[in-house]
Motif scaffolding. Structure first.
Motif, PDB file in Angstrom:
ATOM      1  N   VAL A  55      49.350 -11.519 -24.733  1.00 43.04           N
ATOM      2  CA  VAL A  55      48.430 -11.645 -23.597  1.00 43.04           C
ATOM      3  C   VAL A  55      49.198 -11.431 -22.289  1.00 43.04           C
ATOM      4  O   VAL A  55      50.306 -11.946 -22.116  1.00 43.04           O
ATOM      5  CB  VAL A  55      47.746 -13.033 -23.584  1.00 43.04           C
ATOM      6  CG1 VAL A  55      46.800 -13.156 -22.401  1.00 43.04           C
ATOM      7  CG2 VAL A  55      47.031 -13.297 -24.900  1.00 43.04           C
ATOM      8  N   ASP A  56      48.598 -10.665 -21.364  1.00 42.56           N
ATOM      9  CA  ASP A  56      49.268 -10.378 -20.093  1.00 42.56           C
ATOM     10  C   ASP A  56      49.184 -11.575 -19.127  1.00 42.56           C
ATOM     11  O   ASP A  56      48.299 -12.432 -19.253  1.00 42.56           O
ATOM     12  CB  ASP A  56      48.714  -9.114 -19.443  1.00 42.56           C
ATOM     13  CG  ASP A  56      47.209  -9.172 -19.235  1.00 42.56           C
ATOM     14  OD1 ASP A  56      46.588 -10.174 -19.621  1.00 42.56           O
ATOM     15  OD2 ASP A  56      46.652  -8.218 -18.675  1.00 42.56           O
ATOM     16  N   ALA A  57      50.096 -11.597 -18.177  1.00 43.76           N
ATOM     17  CA  ALA A  57      50.222 -12.737 -17.268  1.00 43.76           C
ATOM     18  C   ALA A  57      48.945 -13.040 -16.471  1.00 43.76           C
ATOM     19  O   ALA A  57      48.596 -14.219 -16.321  1.00 43.76           O
ATOM     20  CB  ALA A  57      51.411 -12.519 -16.328  1.00 43.76           C
ATOM     21  N   PRO A  58      48.205 -12.035 -15.952  1.00 42.28           N
ATOM     22  CA  PRO A  58      47.009 -12.378 -15.169  1.00 42.28           C
ATOM     23  C   PRO A  58      45.996 -13.212 -15.954  1.00 42.28           C
ATOM     24  O   PRO A  58      45.401 -14.150 -15.413  1.00 42.28           O
ATOM     25  CB  PRO A  58      46.422 -11.005 -14.795  1.00 42.28           C
ATOM     26  CG  PRO A  58      47.590 -10.083 -14.795  1.00 42.28           C
ATOM     27  CD  PRO A  58      48.494 -10.585 -15.890  1.00 42.28           C
ATOM     28  N   ARG A  59      45.793 -12.873 -17.219  1.00 40.75           N
ATOM     29  CA  ARG A  59      44.844 -13.654 -18.027  1.00 40.75           C
ATOM     30  C   ARG A  59      45.354 -15.075 -18.251  1.00 40.75           C
ATOM     31  O   ARG A  59      44.599 -16.045 -18.169  1.00 40.75           O
ATOM     32  CB  ARG A  59      44.605 -12.962 -19.383  1.00 40.75           C
ATOM     33  CG  ARG A  59      43.606 -11.823 -19.307  1.00 40.75           C
ATOM     34  CD  ARG A  59      43.288 -11.274 -20.676  1.00 40.75           C
ATOM     35  NE  ARG A  59      44.399 -10.462 -21.192  1.00 40.75           N
ATOM     36  CZ  ARG A  59      44.493 -10.045 -22.452  1.00 40.75           C
ATOM     37  NH1 ARG A  59      43.582 -10.382 -23.335  1.00 40.75           N
ATOM     38  NH2 ARG A  59      45.502  -9.291 -22.828  1.00 40.75           N
ATOM     39  N   ILE A  60      46.646 -15.191 -18.542  1.00 40.90           N
ATOM     40  CA  ILE A  60      47.220 -16.526 -18.798  1.00 40.90           C
ATOM     41  C   ILE A  60      47.132 -17.368 -17.524  1.00 40.90           C
ATOM     42  O   ILE A  60      46.685 -18.527 -17.553  1.00 40.90           O
ATOM     43  CB  ILE A  60      48.687 -16.401 -19.269  1.00 40.90           C
ATOM     44  CG1 ILE A  60      48.776 -15.577 -20.554  1.00 40.90           C
ATOM     45  CG2 ILE A  60      49.291 -17.800 -19.481  1.00 40.90           C
ATOM     46  CD1 ILE A  60      50.191 -15.169 -20.926  1.00 40.90           C
ATOM     47  N   ASN A  61      47.519 -16.766 -16.398  1.00 45.22           N
ATOM     48  CA  ASN A  61      47.510 -17.518 -15.135  1.00 45.22           C
ATOM     49  C   ASN A  61      46.107 -17.947 -14.744  1.00 45.22           C
ATOM     50  O   ASN A  61      45.903 -19.013 -14.161  1.00 45.22           O
ATOM     51  CB  ASN A  61      48.161 -16.688 -14.026  1.00 45.22           C
ATOM     52  CG  ASN A  61      49.666 -16.624 -14.184  1.00 45.22           C
ATOM     53  OD1 ASN A  61      50.284 -17.532 -14.751  1.00 45.22           O
ATOM     54  ND2 ASN A  61      50.272 -15.543 -13.701  1.00 45.22           N
ATOM     55  N   ARG A  62      45.113 -17.105 -15.062  1.00 48.65           N
ATOM     56  CA  ARG A  62      43.732 -17.464 -14.740  1.00 48.65           C
ATOM     57  C   ARG A  62      43.295 -18.734 -15.477  1.00 48.65           C
ATOM     58  O   ARG A  62      42.676 -19.626 -14.895  1.00 48.65           O
ATOM     59  CB  ARG A  62      42.792 -16.300 -15.069  1.00 48.65           C
ATOM     60  CG  ARG A  62      41.328 -16.608 -14.859  1.00 48.65           C
ATOM     61  CD  ARG A  62      41.011 -16.907 -13.383  1.00 48.65           C
ATOM     62  NE  ARG A  62      39.652 -17.414 -13.216  1.00 48.65           N
ATOM     63  CZ  ARG A  62      38.578 -16.656 -13.014  1.00 48.65           C
ATOM     64  NH1 ARG A  62      38.718 -15.340 -12.900  1.00 48.65           N
ATOM     65  NH2 ARG A  62      37.389 -17.190 -12.901  1.00 48.65           N
ATOM     66  N   VAL A  63      43.622 -18.826 -16.760  1.00 52.32           N
ATOM     67  CA  VAL A  63      43.208 -20.022 -17.518  1.00 52.32           C
ATOM     68  C   VAL A  63      43.991 -21.251 -17.059  1.00 52.32           C
ATOM     69  O   VAL A  63      43.461 -22.361 -17.031  1.00 52.32           O
ATOM     70  CB  VAL A  63      43.363 -19.846 -19.043  1.00 52.32           C
ATOM     71  CG1 VAL A  63      42.530 -20.879 -19.774  1.00 52.32           C
ATOM     72  CG2 VAL A  63      42.937 -18.477 -19.482  1.00 52.32           C
ATOM     73  N   ILE A  64      45.238 -21.038 -16.691  1.00 49.32           N
ATOM     74  CA  ILE A  64      46.018 -22.158 -16.141  1.00 49.32           C
ATOM     75  C   ILE A  64      45.356 -22.651 -14.855  1.00 49.32           C
ATOM     76  O   ILE A  64      45.184 -23.848 -14.633  1.00 49.32           O
ATOM     77  CB  ILE A  64      47.487 -21.735 -15.895  1.00 49.32           C
ATOM     78  CG1 ILE A  64      48.215 -21.533 -17.234  1.00 49.32           C
ATOM     79  CG2 ILE A  64      48.217 -22.774 -15.037  1.00 49.32           C
ATOM     80  CD1 ILE A  64      49.602 -20.934 -17.115  1.00 49.32           C
TER      81      ILE A  64
END
Ligand SMILES: *Cc1c(COP(=O)(O)O)cnc(C)c1O
Length: 248
Positions: A55-64
């Protein structure tokens, strides 16, 4: 109209659009609440860990940003390469994939927990690296509850022996158990395996083995987290239902 599970999984728009993961996140929190209600558990007994492999960083950061507090990666290299792009303040990181002993020194002290300890050899390597790094490593012991030859994990009948041995090692805190279920269609079958795990968890807990603190039962993935919660999971590891279908 509500989107189906399949649409969430396959119908997501361009990668840069992170709204769908925020949607998925809220839907999974609802599922957790509902699953807890069906069995009289409290939702705060269950932690959602987002599985971030591929999973790319933008998706991970969004859920965080939406509130996710735990993430898990399978590969040491992928985690170390990706983490400088992640907003990990206050986020717990777990290694959940198979770990080779030669990668152990790279990851010990870099994550909050290693979930995939399944041999005394691996436990010894982690303990040694932890001592060298001057840290204590929280770990889970992985159990192969379905008895599949292709899966890692210790067999249920060897578990207690292994725990007694690992309990003697310095540098480690054993926090609980982890399992990956076989792929099953029948919800009752899923629950049967999960309840076997819960029974092991409770049995070990009652034995008070040195240095073993059974507080985490990590089980349940995208296809079976509802059943895992119904049978006592305290940590569910959800990848594709949260972040969309993986493309390798
Ligand atoms: C990939 C993975 C998951 C998440 O799988 P999904 O089916 O995508 O939810 C959970 N646990 C482990 C150990 C994994 O490797």
């Amino acid at each position: 109209m509500e989107k189906s599970f399949d649409e969430h999984l396959h119908g997501h728009p361009a990668l840069s659009d992170t709204d769908f993961v925020a949607d998925n996140y809220r839907r999974i929190l609802d599922d957790i609440n509902n699953a807890c209600l069906t069995v009289g558990r409290k939702a705060d007994e269950v932690t959602l860990l987002g599985v971030t492999k591929t999973v790319d960083a933008p998706r991970i950061n969004r859920v965080i940003q939406e509130g996710l507090t735990h993430i898990g990666e399978n590969r040491v290299q992928e985690f170390l390469g990706k983490r400088s792009f992640l907003h990990l303040d206050g986020v717990n990181t777990h290694l959940i994939g198979p770990l080779q002993t030669n990668k152990v020194p790279k990851i010990v002290g870099e994550v909050d927990m290693i979930e995939s300890i399944d041999s005394i050899r691996l436990a010894q390597a982690v303990a040694a690296a932890a001592q060298r790094a001057g840290v204590t490593m929280d770990v889970l012991v992985e159990v192969n509850i379905g008895g599949e030859a292709s899966k890692s994990g210790v067999s249920p009948d060897m578990l207690e022996d292994l725990l007694w041995q690992i309990g003697l090692l310095p540098g480690l805190h054993i926090k609980g158990l982890m399992t990956i279920l076989p792929i099953l269609d029948d919800d009752r079958e899923k629950r049967r395996f999960f309840s076997q795990m819960y029974k092991l968890f409770i049995d070990i807990k009652s034995k008070s083995i040195d240095n073993i603190n059974m507080s985490v039962l990590s089980m349940g993935m995208s296809a079976d987290y509802v059943q895992a919660i119904q049978e006592g999971a305290t940590l569910i590891r959800v990848g594709s239902a949260l972040f969309g279908k993986r493309t390798y």
